[in-house]
Design a protein around this motif. Structure first.
Motif, mmCIF file in Angstrom:
data_model
loop_
_atom_site.group_PDB
_atom_site.id
_atom_site.type_symbol
_atom_site.label_atom_id
_atom_site.label_comp_id
_atom_site.label_asym_id
_atom_site.label_seq_id
_atom_site.Cartn_x
_atom_site.Cartn_y
_atom_site.Cartn_z
ATOM 1 N N THR A 43 -56.022 -20.116 57.756
ATOM 2 C CA THR A 43 -55.475 -19.020 56.944
ATOM 3 C C THR A 43 -56.265 -17.741 57.196
ATOM 4 O O THR A 43 -55.679 -16.662 57.355
ATOM 5 C CB THR A 43 -55.500 -19.374 55.445
ATOM 6 O OG1 THR A 43 -54.820 -20.620 55.249
ATOM 7 C CG2 THR A 43 -54.837 -18.286 54.616
ATOM 8 N N ASP A 78 -50.375 -18.931 42.997
ATOM 9 C CA ASP A 78 -49.200 -19.148 43.844
ATOM 10 C C ASP A 78 -48.603 -17.826 44.311
ATOM 11 O O ASP A 78 -48.421 -16.906 43.515
ATOM 12 C CB ASP A 78 -48.130 -19.941 43.091
ATOM 13 C CG ASP A 78 -48.501 -21.402 42.910
ATOM 14 O OD1 ASP A 78 -49.430 -21.877 43.602
ATOM 15 O OD2 ASP A 78 -47.858 -22.074 42.086
ATOM 16 N N GLY A 79 -48.321 -17.752 45.602
ATOM 17 C CA GLY A 79 -47.677 -16.587 46.183
ATOM 18 C C GLY A 79 -48.621 -15.486 46.628
ATOM 19 O O GLY A 79 -48.196 -14.555 47.317
ATOM 20 N N THR A 80 -49.894 -15.568 46.266
ATOM 21 C CA THR A 80 -50.845 -14.494 46.603
ATOM 22 C C THR A 80 -50.987 -14.327 48.104
ATOM 23 O O THR A 80 -50.868 -13.208 48.634
ATOM 24 C CB THR A 80 -52.226 -14.763 45.969
ATOM 25 O OG1 THR A 80 -52.090 -14.856 44.553
ATOM 26 C CG2 THR A 80 -53.208 -13.657 46.327
ATOM 27 N N GLU A 82 -49.051 -15.355 50.568
ATOM 28 C CA GLU A 82 -47.791 -14.928 51.182
ATOM 29 C C GLU A 82 -47.540 -13.444 50.934
ATOM 30 O O GLU A 82 -47.081 -12.728 51.832
ATOM 31 C CB GLU A 82 -46.619 -15.763 50.627
ATOM 32 C CG GLU A 82 -46.679 -17.232 50.990
ATOM 33 C CD GLU A 82 -47.646 -18.063 50.134
ATOM 34 O OE1 GLU A 82 -47.884 -19.218 50.496
ATOM 35 O OE2 GLU A 82 -48.185 -17.551 49.118
ATOM 36 N N THR A 83 -47.867 -12.975 49.740
ATOM 37 C CA THR A 83 -47.644 -11.568 49.394
ATOM 38 C C THR A 83 -48.541 -10.642 50.208
ATOM 39 O O THR A 83 -48.064 -9.655 50.777
ATOM 40 C CB THR A 83 -47.862 -11.338 47.884
ATOM 41 O OG1 THR A 83 -46.930 -12.144 47.164
ATOM 42 C CG2 THR A 83 -47.682 -9.877 47.512
ATOM 43 N N ASN A 89 -47.994 -4.964 52.997
ATOM 44 C CA ASN A 89 -49.258 -5.106 52.255
ATOM 45 C C ASN A 89 -50.476 -5.182 53.175
ATOM 46 O O ASN A 89 -51.543 -5.631 52.759
ATOM 47 C CB ASN A 89 -49.195 -6.337 51.344
ATOM 48 C CG ASN A 89 -48.133 -6.186 50.280
ATOM 49 O OD1 ASN A 89 -47.884 -5.094 49.787
ATOM 50 N ND2 ASN A 89 -47.477 -7.279 49.938
#
Length: 175
Positions: A43, A78-80, A82-83, A89
């Motif tokens: 990641t 959750d989603g951090t 990916e965002t 971003n």
């Protein structure tokens, strides 16, 4: 911050450098070259690529990098991930990643020099944010971000040709 875990005792690669995630880390390779080979930093590597920091972290440096593991990124809400990985971003992602980098080649001994008791050493990151370091009575080094989150260094002093990596158990977030 719990201090019940003993400091990590990393295995060494063929050149005496600690292994990370079971992968040999080589002191003659750059931060990026070694990180790409770490199975527990996929990641982080993807984020460095998305932020356009590969060339910088492959450069001369030297840099001290606090490298969160895949588990550290997975522990974010959750989603951090990916965002922040979205193209729109990129600036936010770059800020987060550069908040994990201090100019220079600083070992844990350098980071905790002169500390006793509940004292901290403070450092400015490449992003302009602040990190604090504390060594606990158990011998663990903890890195604090500007929000007061404390993450233990699980593998220290992984030497690179252009700096040093310290594996940390969490993601350091700028304010």
């Amino acid at each position: 911050m719990a201090d019940d875990a003993a400091p990590a005792e990393p295995m060494a690669s063929g050149d005496g450098n600690p292994t990370v995630g079971g992968a040999a880390m080589f002191a003659n390779k750059t931060i990026v070259e070694n990180a790409v080979n770490s199975p527990i930093h996929t990641t982080l590597v993807a984020a460095v690529k998305q932020a356009g920091l590969v060339e910088t972290l492959s450069g001369e440096g030297p840099f001290t990098v606090f490298a969160p593991t895949d588990d550290a990124f997975a522990a974010l809400p959750d989603g951090t991930v990916e965002t922040v990985m979205m193209d729109e971003n990129k600036d936010q992602l770059t800020k987060i990643l550069t908040a994990h980098v201090i100019p220079g080649r600083l070992t844990v001994a350098d980071l905790t020099k002169g500390l006793s008791g509940d004292q901290f050493n403070n450092f400015d990151t490449v992003s302009g944010d602040a990190l604090s370091v504390q060594r606990t009575r158990g011998g663990n080094a903890y890195i604090f971000d500007e929000n007061g989150n404390a993450w233990r260094v699980t593998t220290a002093d992984v030497m690179q040709s252009n700096g040093v990596i310290h594996v940390v158990e969490g993601v350091l977030l700028p304010r």
